[in-house]
Design a protein around this motif. Structure first.
Motif, PDB file in Angstrom:
ATOM      1  N   LYS A 183      -2.474  41.698  -8.389  1.00  0.00           N
ATOM      2  CA  LYS A 183      -2.360  42.026  -9.818  1.00  0.00           C
ATOM      3  C   LYS A 183      -2.462  40.756 -10.672  1.00  0.00           C
ATOM      4  O   LYS A 183      -3.110  40.756 -11.711  1.00  0.00           O
ATOM      5  CB  LYS A 183      -1.064  42.769 -10.095  1.00  0.00           C
ATOM      6  CG  LYS A 183      -0.898  43.149 -11.551  1.00  0.00           C
ATOM      7  CD  LYS A 183      -0.029  44.346 -11.745  1.00  0.00           C
ATOM      8  CE  LYS A 183       0.204  44.720 -13.173  1.00  0.00           C
ATOM      9  NZ  LYS A 183      -0.835  44.391 -14.142  1.00  0.00           N
ATOM     10  N   LYS A 184      -1.834  39.668 -10.232  1.00  0.00           N
ATOM     11  CA  LYS A 184      -1.928  38.398 -10.966  1.00  0.00           C
ATOM     12  C   LYS A 184      -3.375  37.919 -11.036  1.00  0.00           C
ATOM     13  O   LYS A 184      -3.822  37.428 -12.070  1.00  0.00           O
ATOM     14  CB  LYS A 184      -1.069  37.315 -10.294  1.00  0.00           C
ATOM     15  CG  LYS A 184       0.411  37.478 -10.494  1.00  0.00           C
ATOM     16  CD  LYS A 184       1.143  36.370  -9.773  1.00  0.00           C
ATOM     17  CE  LYS A 184       2.632  36.620  -9.728  1.00  0.00           C
ATOM     18  NZ  LYS A 184       3.332  35.607  -8.908  1.00  0.00           N
ATOM     19  N   LEU A 185      -4.104  38.057  -9.933  1.00  0.00           N
ATOM     20  CA  LEU A 185      -5.511  37.659  -9.931  1.00  0.00           C
ATOM     21  C   LEU A 185      -6.322  38.486 -10.921  1.00  0.00           C
ATOM     22  O   LEU A 185      -7.127  37.946 -11.674  1.00  0.00           O
ATOM     23  CB  LEU A 185      -6.108  37.841  -8.530  1.00  0.00           C
ATOM     24  CG  LEU A 185      -6.046  36.674  -7.575  1.00  0.00           C
ATOM     25  CD1 LEU A 185      -6.636  37.052  -6.228  1.00  0.00           C
ATOM     26  CD2 LEU A 185      -6.726  35.453  -8.124  1.00  0.00           C
ATOM     27  N   GLU A 241      -4.199  30.545  -3.354  1.00  0.00           N
ATOM     28  CA  GLU A 241      -5.026  29.349  -3.586  1.00  0.00           C
ATOM     29  C   GLU A 241      -5.930  29.563  -4.800  1.00  0.00           C
ATOM     30  O   GLU A 241      -6.106  28.658  -5.614  1.00  0.00           O
ATOM     31  CB  GLU A 241      -5.861  29.015  -2.349  1.00  0.00           C
ATOM     32  CG  GLU A 241      -6.750  27.800  -2.528  1.00  0.00           C
ATOM     33  CD  GLU A 241      -5.997  26.506  -2.819  1.00  0.00           C
ATOM     34  OE1 GLU A 241      -6.592  25.627  -3.471  1.00  0.00           O
ATOM     35  OE2 GLU A 241      -4.827  26.358  -2.397  1.00  0.00           O
ATOM     36  N   LEU A 242      -6.489  30.743  -4.949  1.00  0.00           N
ATOM     37  CA  LEU A 242      -7.309  31.039  -6.131  1.00  0.00           C
ATOM     38  C   LEU A 242      -6.471  30.960  -7.407  1.00  0.00           C
ATOM     39  O   LEU A 242      -6.947  30.458  -8.431  1.00  0.00           O
ATOM     40  CB  LEU A 242      -7.945  32.418  -6.014  1.00  0.00           C
ATOM     41  CG  LEU A 242      -9.191  32.506  -5.138  1.00  0.00           C
ATOM     42  CD1 LEU A 242      -9.631  33.953  -4.963  1.00  0.00           C
ATOM     43  CD2 LEU A 242     -10.320  31.674  -5.723  1.00  0.00           C
ATOM     44  N   LEU A 243      -5.229  31.439  -7.354  1.00  0.00           N
ATOM     45  CA  LEU A 243      -4.351  31.347  -8.533  1.00  0.00           C
ATOM     46  C   LEU A 243      -4.043  29.890  -8.878  1.00  0.00           C
ATOM     47  O   LEU A 243      -4.019  29.518 -10.047  1.00  0.00           O
ATOM     48  CB  LEU A 243      -3.060  32.133  -8.308  1.00  0.00           C
ATOM     49  CG  LEU A 243      -3.189  33.654  -8.380  1.00  0.00           C
ATOM     50  CD1 LEU A 243      -1.913  34.330  -7.894  1.00  0.00           C
ATOM     51  CD2 LEU A 243      -3.529  34.099  -9.796  1.00  0.00           C
ATOM     52  N   GLY A 288      -0.990  31.227  13.491  1.00  0.00           N
ATOM     53  CA  GLY A 288      -1.496  30.505  12.339  1.00  0.00           C
ATOM     54  C   GLY A 288      -2.427  31.370  11.531  1.00  0.00           C
ATOM     55  O   GLY A 288      -2.857  32.431  11.987  1.00  0.00           O
ATOM     56  N   VAL A 289      -2.723  30.920  10.341  1.00  0.00           N
ATOM     57  CA  VAL A 289      -3.649  31.632   9.471  1.00  0.00           C
ATOM     58  C   VAL A 289      -4.668  30.641   8.925  1.00  0.00           C
ATOM     59  O   VAL A 289      -4.416  29.434   8.870  1.00  0.00           O
ATOM     60  CB  VAL A 289      -2.941  32.360   8.302  1.00  0.00           C
ATOM     61  CG1 VAL A 289      -1.934  33.355   8.815  1.00  0.00           C
ATOM     62  CG2 VAL A 289      -2.286  31.389   7.347  1.00  0.00           C
ATOM     63  N   GLY A 290      -5.801  31.181   8.522  1.00  0.00           N
ATOM     64  CA  GLY A 290      -6.829  30.355   7.922  1.00  0.00           C
ATOM     65  C   GLY A 290      -7.635  31.156   6.927  1.00  0.00           C
ATOM     66  O   GLY A 290      -7.691  32.384   7.010  1.00  0.00           O
ATOM     67  N   TYR A 291      -8.217  30.458   5.967  1.00  0.00           N
ATOM     68  CA  TYR A 291      -9.092  31.126   5.004  1.00  0.00           C
ATOM     69  C   TYR A 291     -10.167  30.158   4.540  1.00  0.00           C
ATOM     70  O   TYR A 291     -10.007  28.947   4.587  1.00  0.00           O
ATOM     71  CB  TYR A 291      -8.317  31.678   3.807  1.00  0.00           C
ATOM     72  CG  TYR A 291      -7.581  30.650   2.990  1.00  0.00           C
ATOM     73  CD1 TYR A 291      -8.235  29.910   2.011  1.00  0.00           C
ATOM     74  CD2 TYR A 291      -6.234  30.406   3.215  1.00  0.00           C
ATOM     75  CE1 TYR A 291      -7.558  28.955   1.264  1.00  0.00           C
ATOM     76  CE2 TYR A 291      -5.551  29.457   2.472  1.00  0.00           C
ATOM     77  CZ  TYR A 291      -6.216  28.733   1.501  1.00  0.00           C
ATOM     78  OH  TYR A 291      -5.558  27.789   0.767  1.00  0.00           O
ATOM     79  N   VAL A 292     -11.289  30.733   4.115  1.00  0.00           N
ATOM     80  CA  VAL A 292     -12.399  29.995   3.536  1.00  0.00           C
ATOM     81  C   VAL A 292     -12.751  30.695   2.229  1.00  0.00           C
ATOM     82  O   VAL A 292     -12.986  31.907   2.225  1.00  0.00           O
ATOM     83  CB  VAL A 292     -13.632  29.982   4.460  1.00  0.00           C
ATOM     84  CG1 VAL A 292     -14.788  29.229   3.810  1.00  0.00           C
ATOM     85  CG2 VAL A 292     -13.305  29.399   5.819  1.00  0.00           C
ATOM     86  N   ILE A 293     -12.766  29.955   1.136  1.00  0.00           N
ATOM     87  CA  ILE A 293     -13.130  30.511  -0.169  1.00  0.00           C
ATOM     88  C   ILE A 293     -14.521  29.996  -0.516  1.00  0.00           C
ATOM     89  O   ILE A 293     -14.740  28.776  -0.577  1.00  0.00           O
ATOM     90  CB  ILE A 293     -12.128  30.105  -1.267  1.00  0.00           C
ATOM     91  CG1 ILE A 293     -10.710  30.540  -0.883  1.00  0.00           C
ATOM     92  CG2 ILE A 293     -12.538  30.710  -2.612  1.00  0.00           C
ATOM     93  CD1 ILE A 293      -9.630  30.040  -1.832  1.00  0.00           C
ATOM     94  N   ILE A 327     -13.668  25.999  -0.282  1.00  0.00           N
ATOM     95  CA  ILE A 327     -12.336  25.509   0.049  1.00  0.00           C
ATOM     96  C   ILE A 327     -11.898  26.200   1.330  1.00  0.00           C
ATOM     97  O   ILE A 327     -12.060  27.418   1.470  1.00  0.00           O
ATOM     98  CB  ILE A 327     -11.329  25.833  -1.077  1.00  0.00           C
ATOM     99  CG1 ILE A 327     -11.718  25.089  -2.359  1.00  0.00           C
ATOM    100  CG2 ILE A 327      -9.904  25.492  -0.660  1.00  0.00           C
ATOM    101  CD1 ILE A 327     -10.901  25.500  -3.567  1.00  0.00           C
ATOM    102  N   SER A 328     -11.324  25.444   2.251  1.00  0.00           N
ATOM    103  CA  SER A 328     -10.810  26.059   3.474  1.00  0.00           C
ATOM    104  C   SER A 328      -9.442  25.474   3.792  1.00  0.00           C
ATOM    105  O   SER A 328      -9.129  24.350   3.407  1.00  0.00           O
ATOM    106  CB  SER A 328     -11.773  25.842   4.640  1.00  0.00           C
ATOM    107  OG  SER A 328     -11.964  24.478   4.879  1.00  0.00           O
ATOM    108  N   ALA A 329      -8.643  26.272   4.476  1.00  0.00           N
ATOM    109  CA  ALA A 329      -7.303  25.825   4.859  1.00  0.00           C
ATOM    110  C   ALA A 329      -6.906  26.463   6.175  1.00  0.00           C
ATOM    111  O   ALA A 329      -7.295  27.590   6.482  1.00  0.00           O
ATOM    112  CB  ALA A 329      -6.289  26.181   3.781  1.00  0.00           C
TER     113      ALA A 329
END
Length: 173
Positions: free
Chosen positions: A135-137, A67-69, A25-30, A41-43
């Protein structure tokens, strides 16, 4: 790491089950700076089978950027107040000085995803996706995007989310 009060920080992590399916699994916290006024935000995402730890770590970084996009579509004015996006990983080999360096990726792309010795680059599909998403960011937020190493000790929120993601996968099976 020097703290930047105008940067968006994204802690990203992957966690393996080390089972016969090589699942994880993966997770992130912004975390947003005060000037942006958006709650963190977290997922936690658990859907990865047939992965290795580097693929999971790369996927966590990509998911955080995507998620930022998505958030940019509704909060573009607020997000443009940031001067940098710092993606933090506890995998040293993925910082901008090594595997995810945009100049290195550009060179590998030019060499059909082979290194200077002619050997294929592992996880080239995710490195390509990471580079295009970065690049999109940059194009949308008009700020620098860096991937930095952060010691595991300081990385606990993302680590817990990644472990929860791998548990979600296990409980669904």
């Amino acid at each position: 790491m020097v703290y930047n009060p105008y940067a968006i920080y994204v802690q990203c992590d992957g966690a393996m089950n080390y089972d016969s399916d090589s699942s994880g699994g993966v997770g992130y916290v912004i975390m947003f700076p005060e000037v942006i006024e958006i709650e963190p935000i977290s997922a936690s995402i658990g859907k990865y089978v047939g992965a290795n730890i580097e693929r999971l770590e790369l996927e966590a970084i990509i998911q955080g950027m995507e998620e930022l996009l998505r958030l940019f579509k509704t909060h573009s004015k607020q997000l443009r107040k940031a001067n940098q996006i710092i993606l933090c990983t506890d995998r040293f080999a993925l910082n901008d000085q090594d595997r995810t360096n945009p100049y290195r990726i550009k060179e590998w792309r030019k060499n059909n995803w082979h290194n200077h010795e002619g050997k294929p680059i592992k996880n080239s599909d995710l490195l390509d996706k990471l580079d295009k998403t970065r690049k999109k960011l940059v194009d949308n937020l008009h700020c620098r995007v860096n991937i930095e190493y952060e010691r595991r000790k300081k990385h606990k929120p993302a680590d817990k989310l990644a472990k929860a993601g791998k548990s979600q996968l296990t409980s669904k099976e």
